[in-house]
Scaffold this active site. Structure first.
Site, mmCIF file in Angstrom:
data_model
loop_
_atom_site.group_PDB
_atom_site.id
_atom_site.type_symbol
_atom_site.label_atom_id
_atom_site.label_comp_id
_atom_site.label_asym_id
_atom_site.label_seq_id
_atom_site.Cartn_x
_atom_site.Cartn_y
_atom_site.Cartn_z
ATOM 1 N N GLY A 82 148.924 100.571 -12.422
ATOM 2 C CA GLY A 82 148.981 101.339 -11.255
ATOM 3 C C GLY A 82 147.862 102.397 -11.449
ATOM 4 O O GLY A 82 147.765 103.177 -12.707
ATOM 5 N N ARG B 241 146.887 94.761 -10.679
ATOM 6 C CA ARG B 241 147.609 94.221 -11.369
ATOM 7 C C ARG B 241 147.168 92.793 -11.539
ATOM 8 O O ARG B 241 146.869 92.156 -10.390
ATOM 9 C CB ARG B 241 148.945 94.473 -11.136
ATOM 10 N N ASP C 24 151.521 99.689 -20.388
ATOM 11 C CA ASP C 24 151.907 98.675 -21.531
ATOM 12 C C ASP C 24 151.481 97.393 -21.000
ATOM 13 O O ASP C 24 151.004 96.523 -21.854
ATOM 14 C CB ASP C 24 153.403 98.730 -21.701
ATOM 15 N N THR D 251 149.298 106.266 -17.105
ATOM 16 C CA THR D 251 150.568 105.954 -16.250
ATOM 17 C C THR D 251 151.470 107.249 -15.886
ATOM 18 O O THR D 251 151.531 107.978 -16.862
ATOM 19 C CB THR D 251 151.369 104.878 -16.720
ATOM 20 N N ASP E 152 154.275 107.119 -15.615
ATOM 21 C CA ASP E 152 155.582 106.832 -16.246
ATOM 22 C C ASP E 152 155.806 107.446 -17.889
ATOM 23 O O ASP E 152 157.022 107.657 -17.986
ATOM 24 C CB ASP E 152 155.789 105.419 -16.352
ATOM 25 N N ASP F 99 155.747 106.256 -20.606
ATOM 26 C CA ASP F 99 156.736 105.187 -21.410
ATOM 27 C C ASP F 99 156.149 104.764 -22.400
ATOM 28 O O ASP F 99 156.734 103.727 -23.005
ATOM 29 C CB ASP F 99 157.531 104.656 -20.216
ATOM 30 N N ARG G 43 160.073 102.496 -12.701
ATOM 31 C CA ARG G 43 160.928 101.299 -12.659
ATOM 32 C C ARG G 43 161.815 101.096 -13.996
ATOM 33 O O ARG G 43 162.913 100.655 -13.606
ATOM 34 C CB ARG G 43 159.932 100.087 -12.543
HETATM 35 O O1 F6P Z 1 153.860 102.216 -13.739
HETATM 36 C C1 F6P Z 1 153.742 102.987 -12.534
HETATM 37 C C2 F6P Z 1 154.364 102.809 -11.378
HETATM 38 O O2 F6P Z 1 154.176 104.012 -10.146
HETATM 39 C C3 F6P Z 1 156.110 102.986 -11.484
HETATM 40 O O3 F6P Z 1 156.631 104.466 -11.756
HETATM 41 C C4 F6P Z 1 156.456 102.405 -10.296
HETATM 42 O O4 F6P Z 1 157.838 101.880 -10.339
HETATM 43 C C5 F6P Z 1 155.377 101.341 -10.055
HETATM 44 O O5 F6P Z 1 154.207 101.625 -10.635
HETATM 45 C C6 F6P Z 1 155.072 101.060 -8.761
HETATM 46 O O6 F6P Z 1 154.020 99.920 -8.677
HETATM 47 P P1 F6P Z 1 153.529 99.404 -7.143
HETATM 48 O O7 F6P Z 1 152.567 100.371 -6.817
HETATM 49 O O8 F6P Z 1 152.649 98.207 -7.797
HETATM 50 O O9 F6P Z 1 154.683 99.132 -6.459
#
Ligand code: F6P
Length: 320
Positions: free
Chosen positions: A11, A72, A103, A125, A127, A129, A171
């Site tokens: 992301g 991704r 990660d 990120t 997140d 995390d 998530r």
């Molecule tokens: O990992 C970053 C993030 O924004 C998370 O917080 C979220 O759950 C996820 O990516 C959403 O991913 P996508 O944009 O692929 O729906």
């Protein structure tokens, strides 16, 4: 070391561009040839390399998203993906790769490193995390955005005696919900790491109502449940006493110009990534602890989600 390539993966996060800018400029100053790879690992496997000069990264300090574009790439989870990626890098005589991502991106980076390419990861990120770093690029900006959203919802909440349930991204991790929620003055914060029960929220809201509070701001991290479900439940169980609305800022939390903290962090980490590659290091992530940058093995950075700061959570609940 003569050639370094950089990619952004997973992301997008505000500050990724500033990191690319720093990697490219520090590499150029060190006399290296620098390459950007479009669309993360997917672009690597498709050979989407472009040589970068000072001008290619001009203006990147301020912009959100990723100018190199992100993707991704499920192929990197298969054994043939990292092997093919390493072969492509070798054919192009790229000695070092900087991967900016989370990660999942680091798991791919680690596998490429196992095939003999020197790889350094930068945590990018919203997140926050990733084990081994107290801050990831993009987190501070996303927290600012989330707290900005909550602050503005408060105006309507107060004016109309409404309750808002704000769904924060994350998530698997509640860092953004916790920091953004705390800074935005949320009354209740629900995180994936901390078990919660609907009845307890009802009790909290009922207690607040008996204290004369006319509105309530609830933040729920994606991984802890859906805002819309909680709104339905509260409406059904507080028996018409509450006017509740959901707000899902979604990808707004990933966008926007990075904060000063993210710009500085990204720039420092970008420089350190180039230095680490020049020193011959590989399979490491540049992390930050207590304001100092450090190199952490990617194996440690990919093991699990970084655990939430429970003391900060307790504080948020005390003042909320
Ligand atoms: O990992 C970053 C993030 O924004 C998370 O917080 C979220 O759950 C996820 O990516 C959403 O991913 P996508 O944009 O692929 O729906």
């Amino acid at each position: 070391m003569k050639k370094i390539a950089v990619l952004t993966s997973g992301g997008d996060a505000p500050g990724m561009n500033a990191a690319v800018r720093a990697v490219v400029r520090c590499g150029l100053v060190a006399g290296l040839r620098m390459y950007g790879i479009r669309r993360g690992y997917e672009g690597l496997l498709e050979g989407r390399f472009e040589e970068m000069d000072n001008y290619s990264v001009s203006g990147l300090m301020y912009s959100g998203g990723s100018r190199l574009e992100c993707a991704r790439c499920p192929e990197m989870l298969e054994p043939h993906g990292p092997e093919a990626a390493a072969q492509i890098l070798e054919r192009r005589e790229i000695d070092g790769l900087v991967v900016i991502g989370g990660d999942g991106s680091f798991r791919g980076a680690l596998k490429i490193a196992e095939h003999g390419i020197k790889v350094i990861g930068l945590p990018g990120t919203i997140d926050n995390d990733i084990p081994g770093t107290e801050r990831t690029i993009g987190f501070d900006t996303a927290c600012d955005t989330l707290s900005w959203v909550i602050e503005r919802l408060r105006d309507t909440a107060e004016s109309h005696h409404r309750t808002f349930v704000v769904e924060a991204m994350g998530r698997h991790s509640g860092w953004l919900a916790l920091f953004g929620g705390l800074a935005g003055g949320a009354d209740v914060i629900l995180l994936p790491e901390i078990p919660w029960e609907h009845e307890a929220i009802c009790q909290t809201i009922t207690r607040r109502m008996t204290e004369g509070r006319t509105f309530h701001l609830v933040v729920i991290a994606e991984g802890a449940g859906r805002a819309t479900d909680l709104v339905s439940w509260l409406q059904a169980n507080l028996d018409g006493e509450l006017e509740v609305r959901a707000c899902i800022p979604g990808h707004i939390q990933r966008g926007g110009t990075p904060t000063t903290l993210d710009r500085v962090l990204a720039t420092r980490m970008g420089q350190r990534a180039v230095q680490a590659l020049q020193a011959g290091r590989t399979a490491m992530m540049i992390g930050e602890a207590k304001g100092e940058l450090a190199e952490i093995p990617l194996t440690e950075a990919t093991g699990s989600c970084r655990t939430i700061d429970k003391e900060l959570y307790d504080l948020a609940m005390t003042v909320g």
